[in-house]
Write a protein that holds these residues in place. Structure first.
Motif, PDB file in Angstrom:
ATOM      1  N   ASP A 128       0.830  -1.192   0.000  1.00 38.05           N
ATOM      2  CA  ASP A 128       0.000   0.000   0.000  1.00 38.05           C
ATOM      3  C   ASP A 128       0.871   1.250   0.000  1.00 38.05           C
ATOM      4  O   ASP A 128       1.944   1.290   0.626  1.00 38.05           O
ATOM      5  N   ALA A 129       0.409   2.286  -0.723  1.00 37.63           N
ATOM      6  CA  ALA A 129       1.069   3.595  -0.767  1.00 37.63           C
ATOM      7  C   ALA A 129       2.521   3.515  -1.235  1.00 37.63           C
ATOM      8  O   ALA A 129       3.342   4.373  -0.895  1.00 37.63           O
ATOM      9  N   SER A 130       2.853   2.499  -2.039  1.00 38.42           N
ATOM     10  CA  SER A 130       4.242   2.337  -2.498  1.00 38.42           C
ATOM     11  C   SER A 130       4.493   2.909  -3.883  1.00 38.42           C
ATOM     12  O   SER A 130       5.650   3.063  -4.283  1.00 38.42           O
ATOM     13  N   LEU A 131       3.440   3.246  -4.630  1.00 39.00           N
ATOM     14  CA  LEU A 131       3.607   3.700  -6.008  1.00 39.00           C
ATOM     15  C   LEU A 131       3.292   5.183  -6.125  1.00 39.00           C
ATOM     16  O   LEU A 131       2.362   5.697  -5.493  1.00 39.00           O
ATOM     17  N   ASP A 132       4.056   5.880  -6.961  1.00 35.79           N
ATOM     18  CA  ASP A 132       3.798   7.288  -7.251  1.00 35.79           C
ATOM     19  C   ASP A 132       2.884   7.355  -8.475  1.00 35.79           C
ATOM     20  O   ASP A 132       3.323   7.127  -9.600  1.00 35.79           O
ATOM     21  N   CYS A 133       1.634   7.648  -8.252  1.00 34.55           N
ATOM     22  CA  CYS A 133       0.633   7.677  -9.320  1.00 34.55           C
ATOM     23  C   CYS A 133       0.182   9.099  -9.631  1.00 34.55           C
ATOM     24  O   CYS A 133      -0.838   9.295 -10.305  1.00 34.55           O
ATOM     25  N   GLU A 134       0.928  10.082  -9.165  1.00 36.01           N
ATOM     26  CA  GLU A 134       0.430  11.461  -9.218  1.00 36.01           C
ATOM     27  C   GLU A 134       0.346  12.002 -10.640  1.00 36.01           C
ATOM     28  O   GLU A 134      -0.657  12.595 -11.032  1.00 36.01           O
ATOM     29  N   ASN A 135       1.382  11.837 -11.431  1.00 30.03           N
ATOM     30  CA  ASN A 135       1.404  12.416 -12.775  1.00 30.03           C
ATOM     31  C   ASN A 135       1.361  11.376 -13.880  1.00 30.03           C
ATOM     32  O   ASN A 135       1.432  11.718 -15.060  1.00 30.03           O
ATOM     33  N   THR A 136       1.282  10.117 -13.505  1.00 32.11           N
ATOM     34  CA  THR A 136       1.248   9.036 -14.487  1.00 32.11           C
ATOM     35  C   THR A 136       0.636   7.809 -13.818  1.00 32.11           C
ATOM     36  O   THR A 136       0.197   7.879 -12.673  1.00 32.11           O
ATOM     37  N   VAL A 137       0.592   6.719 -14.528  1.00 28.24           N
ATOM     38  CA  VAL A 137       0.105   5.474 -13.944  1.00 28.24           C
ATOM     39  C   VAL A 137       1.213   4.854 -13.101  1.00 28.24           C
ATOM     40  O   VAL A 137       2.316   4.607 -13.594  1.00 28.24           O
ATOM     41  N   GLY A 138       0.950   4.631 -11.824  1.00 27.46           N
ATOM     42  CA  GLY A 138       1.911   3.924 -11.002  1.00 27.46           C
ATOM     43  C   GLY A 138       1.929   2.455 -11.363  1.00 27.46           C
ATOM     44  O   GLY A 138       0.886   1.875 -11.651  1.00 27.46           O
ATOM     45  N   VAL A 139       3.098   1.822 -11.366  1.00 27.38           N
ATOM     46  CA  VAL A 139       3.218   0.443 -11.836  1.00 27.38           C
ATOM     47  C   VAL A 139       3.921  -0.412 -10.789  1.00 27.38           C
ATOM     48  O   VAL A 139       4.992  -0.052 -10.288  1.00 27.38           O
ATOM     49  N   GLY A 140       3.331  -1.555 -10.477  1.00 28.09           N
ATOM     50  CA  GLY A 140       3.960  -2.493  -9.563  1.00 28.09           C
ATOM     51  C   GLY A 140       5.104  -3.245 -10.206  1.00 28.09           C
ATOM     52  O   GLY A 140       6.204  -3.327  -9.645  1.00 28.09           O
ATOM     53  N   MET A 141       4.868  -3.814 -11.395  1.00 23.86           N
ATOM     54  CA  MET A 141       5.898  -4.528 -12.150  1.00 23.86           C
ATOM     55  C   MET A 141       5.938  -3.938 -13.559  1.00 23.86           C
ATOM     56  O   MET A 141       4.995  -4.119 -14.329  1.00 23.86           O
TER      57      MET A 141
END
Length: 456
Positions: free
Chosen positions: A105-118
């Motif tokens: 949780d809360a590990s991806l930066d999705c602010e200006n783009t799509v945050g990606v896990g892998m």
């Protein structure tokens, strides 16, 4: 024994010892949780509960040194964002039931783009044999993807990527999650927007299970790239399969697709009601091609407007060759305004050998859209609806040929479907009595809202 033979025997024995002993992480520039066994890089879970650095190091070593197999040998892992450029090989667990990876949780930066896990940029990466869970992965922003196959972020002209997802379970937090999460995404890398920078290559999603996500598989591939979505199960997903502004050769084969089974989305978005969406806008290439075969569609009846397959074109005419064959559509008595297959401003489709069971607003709706809402509003021609089975249908109207249609053939021996030919310019060879037209208002409303949904 001669001295030469003695030294040779010692050399061979030493070589065998070196081959059988695994190299530890230091030999790969990683921690001791990462080791080399033969040609496989093995990753053990970290006692700290965070496996991000170990998995990332294994991916870097594989890409840099040419190893093609990364194996998660423990049972449970937890990770933030990981990425690889040019990786060729497998990133795999032992099996879906024995290897699980949770995206933190809360590990991806999705602010200006799509945050990606892998994230896999170019190369030929295969994610296999594991269960991946995700709930609220965005630290900022709202849109994320569990697995994304991209072109090269740093060099948009490098855009050929081969992606494979095989025997993977992806479980999300459902519509109540604060983030909009996609299971598998394939498109040009963020920042690569020109027509000459669209992603090329192939994607295969095979024998996997996706549930509790906003989008299941979302693709936008150019150059006629092959996309195969086969033998998967989609449950409680806002949009199980979405093909947007693509010029790809798509085969959707033998999947189980549950639709109209998700509550909790804001009103009038259409999310949660549709199984397969194929949409084109002014940004679309000139052509596309799709085969939808041997799938099972189940309308779960959560709303009165569900669509098994929805096709729509806005702003630009796209030459879309569509074949829908040998599928089974299981309707629901709650659905009074939806459709099994709805096509807006889309011509030249073939619907053959499909079975339609139980109720729907209408099983097949073909029409042009309203120009005031951005649709083409042009003539829709060239459809063939033949050799289907409507004998188990309880819809009020099985087939609607709406405004702007002409030249569509409704074949004989389909169980006397109820056909409403509103223009009288189609070839209805056999039909029971026609009844009232339900319209495509729900489908049009959905497509109007789609751009806003995808942009977050």
């Amino acid at each position: 024994m001669t001295l030469h033979k003695f030294l040779l025997s010692l050399f061979v024995a030493a070589s065998l010892v070196n081959l059988t002993l695994p190299a530890r992480g230091q030999d790969l520039g990683c921690s001791d949780n990462v080791s080399l066994s033969g040609g496989t890089i093995e990753v053990e879970s970290d006692t700290s509960g965070d496996d991000t650095n170990n998995i990332q190091c294994a991916l870097n070593a594989a890409a840099d040194l040419g190893y093609r197999d990364i194996l998660l040998i423990s049972g449970e892992y937890s990770s933030g964002p990981i990425s690889a450029s040019g990786f060729v090989g497998d990133f795999r667990g032992v099996s879906k039931s024995r290897t699980s990876l949770a995206i933190q949780d809360a590990s991806l930066d999705c602010e200006n783009t799509v945050g990606v896990g892998m994230e896999f940029n170019t190369g030929s990466a295969s994610v296999r044999n594991m269960t991946i869970t995700v709930d609220s992965p965005c630290a900022a922003g709202s849109s994320a993807s569990v697995i994304a196959f991209y072109s090269d972020r740093a060099k948009c002209s490098s855009r050929t990527t081969f992606g494979n997802v095989d025997r993977v379970v992806i479980t999300g937090g459902g519509a109540d999650s604060p983030n909009a999460v996609t299971g598998v995404l394939m498109q040009a890398a963020p920042g690569c927007e020109d027509a000459s920078e669209r992603i090329l290559g192939t994607l295969k999603v095979n024998r996997s299970e996706l549930l509790g996500l906003d989008f299941g598989v979302l693709t936008s591939v150019a150059g006629g790239g092959q996309v195969d979505i086969n033998y998967n199960t989609f449950t409680e997903i806002g949009l199980p399969i979405t093909i947007l502004d693509a010029s790809q050769s798509t085969t959707i084969l033998s999947n189980t697709i549950n639709y109209n089974d998700v509550g909790g989305y804001r009103a009038n978005t259409g999310m949660g009601t549709t199984g397969i969406l194929i949409a084109s806008t002014s940004n679309s290439p000139d052509s596309n091609g799709t085969i939808i075969k041997n799938n099972k569609f189940f309308d779960r009846g959560l709303s009165d407007s569900g669509f098994g397959i929805l096709l729509g074109q806005t702003s630009k005419r796209v030459d879309h060759k569509l074949i829908v064959t040998a599928n089974t559509f299981e309707g629901n008595r709650v659905n009074t305004a939806g459709a099994g297959i709805a096509a807006i401003d889309t011509g030249d489709g073939i619907l053959a050998g499909n079975r339609f069971k139980s109720n729907a607003g209408t099983w097949v709706e073909i029409s042009n859209g309203n120009t005031a809402d951005g649709y083409l509003g042009e003539a829709v021609t060239g459809w063939a609806v033949i050799a289907n089975i409507f004998t188990a249908s309880s819809a009020n109207t099985d087939i609607v040929l709406g405004a702007g249609t002409s030249g569509t053939i409704i074949g004989r021996d389909q169980g006397l479907p109820v056909v409403d030919d509103q223009t009288g310019r189609n070839d209805v060879l056999e039909s029971a009595n026609a009844t009232a037209y339900w319209g495509l208002v729900g489908a049009e409303r959905f497509l109007i809202n789609l751009a806003n949904i995808l942009e977050g």
